[in-house]
Design a protein around this motif. Structure first.
Motif, PDB file in Angstrom:
ATOM      1  N   GLY A  26       0.783  -1.218   0.000  1.00 41.92           N
ATOM      2  CA  GLY A  26       0.000   0.000   0.000  1.00 41.92           C
ATOM      3  C   GLY A  26       0.821   1.277   0.000  1.00 41.92           C
ATOM      4  N   ILE A  27       0.186   2.344  -0.506  1.00 40.59           N
ATOM      5  CA  ILE A  27       0.831   3.644  -0.642  1.00 40.59           C
ATOM      6  C   ILE A  27       1.251   4.210   0.707  1.00 40.59           C
ATOM      7  N   VAL A  28       0.360   4.201   1.684  1.00 45.20           N
ATOM      8  CA  VAL A  28       0.671   4.784   2.991  1.00 45.20           C
ATOM      9  C   VAL A  28       1.780   4.004   3.679  1.00 45.20           C
ATOM     10  N   ASN A  29       1.708   2.675   3.644  1.00 44.30           N
ATOM     11  CA  ASN A  29       2.756   1.868   4.260  1.00 44.30           C
ATOM     12  C   ASN A  29       4.113   2.152   3.635  1.00 44.30           C
ATOM     13  N   ALA A  30       4.170   2.213   2.309  1.00 42.71           N
ATOM     14  CA  ALA A  30       5.434   2.470   1.626  1.00 42.71           C
ATOM     15  C   ALA A  30       5.981   3.842   1.988  1.00 42.71           C
ATOM     16  N   SER A  31       5.116   4.849   2.071  1.00 44.61           N
ATOM     17  CA  SER A  31       5.564   6.199   2.429  1.00 44.61           C
ATOM     18  C   SER A  31       6.136   6.228   3.841  1.00 44.61           C
TER      19      SER A  31
END
Length: 350
Positions: free
Chosen positions: A93-98
């Motif tokens: 996911g985007i948030v996890n990666a960020s």
């Protein structure tokens, strides 16, 4: 000499001082960001993967491993193909990666960032097991969702002006990119979904920041990737009886896209290919790319094609799920890149 006569000299010195300070500020802004390295200050390559199967092959070859637990995340430092590295699983996911990428940059001294994993194919020219290294990454699912096909004008000025909302539509040839349309038996139907650009701030563009649609891979790392000639498997390690019919290859160039949605929609996949010439889609890399840009850290991403996103007609899809072919090939390219990276640094020291 009177005070009146000395004033121009003092003023001149004051101006020269201000000019010197301005030049110093420009020079400092151009310097790479100094990592805070809250946990470990050895210069390393940061490697991020979304889930375990992608990183296991890299961790298995990492020497002198040490685990660090930071906010529940396990970061593993060590030596991989002669390079000091730190490897972490971001989660999907985007948030996890960020979050995890920024956490890595805060706690370790990261010289280069590398994303290694699998992705869904967008271009019909790619096959299961191919490893793709895009030149740039975008987040096209960041949208302005309008009620119809007309270009939105919420600020009451020209069409496409979203400035009063602090937003900006994605542009192509100085015009907003067309919205996503669904294919129906009666013809295309507008969804009103217009792609937006991302706002990003760093030491170079502060305090006004900037809008960007995509984020470019580091050109030196990309050039090194173009020089690779890895041996890619046609059958996966988990079940060698499951093989793809087309020999996988390494492909460098084009665009990659990421989004918070797991793409299982053939219409949208074709839209991404037609509008952006996207090669593949995942749920993490563009987020890492934006964090890298904000922190001014060079990055690259290696993604192996697992299937055709949103398509049940993609030949050989069973070979990926049954054999582990995609993650084996992305690991092979990542390791080949690390070998070449080490060799290039050795040549530079001579």
């Amino acid at each position: 000499m009177s005070a009146t006569a000395r004033l121009p000299l003092r003023y001149s010195r004051y101006c020269r001082l201000l000019f010197s300070l301005a030049l110093l500020a420009v020079a400092l802004a151009a310097l790479p960001v100094q990592a805070r390295c809250l946990s470990d200050c050895q210069t390393r390559i940061g490697i991020v993967s979304a889930f375990g199967a992608e990183a296991d092959l890299l961790l298995a070859q990492t020497q002198r491993k040490r685990d660090w637990r930071i906010n529940g995340n396990r970061f593993t430092t060590g030596i991989l193909r002669g390079n000091p590295v730190v490897i972490v699983l971001s989660g999907v996911g985007i948030v996890n990666a960020s979050m995890v990428t920024q956490l890595m940059l805060d706690h370790f001294r990261i010289e280069h960032l590398l994303m290694s994993g699998i992705a869904g194919g967008v271009s019909p020219d790619n096959h299961v097991g191919d490893v793709v290294v895009p030149e740039r990454w975008a987040l096209p699912l960041e949208v302005y969702w309008h009620g119809d096909a007309s270009v939105p004008a919420p600020c009451g000025t020209s069409a496409g002006d979203l400035s009063c909302l602090g937003l900006q539509l994605a542009q192509e040839d100085d015009k907003p990119r067309p919205d996503f349309k669904l294919d129906t038996p009666q013809g295309p139907v507008s969804t009103g979904m217009f792609m937006r650009e991302q706002f990003v701030m760093n030491a170079i563009n502060a305090p006004q920041g900037e809008f960007r649609f995509d984020f470019a891979v580091d050109p030196d790392m990309l050039a090194l990737a173009r020089s690779l000639q890895p041996s890619l498997a046609q059958c996966g390690p988990k079940n060698p009886s499951l093989c793809v019919s087309v020999q996988p290859t390494l492909k460098v160039g084009g665009s990659g896209v990421s989004g918070s949605a797991f793409l299982a929609n053939a219409n949208y996949r074709r839209y991404l290919y037609d509008a952006l010439h996207a090669q593949l889609i995942d749920m993490e890399t563009a987020a890492l790319a934006q964090v890298a840009y904000a922190n001014r850290v060079p990055f690259i991403a290696f993604r192996s094609v697992s299937d055709l996103a949103g398509g049940n007609d993609f030949k050989d899809v069973g070979a990926f799920f049954g054999s582990g072919l995609a993650e084996a090939n992305e690991a092979s390219v990542t390791l080949a890149f690390l070998d070449a990276f080490k060799a290039s640094k050795r040549r530079a020291r001579r």
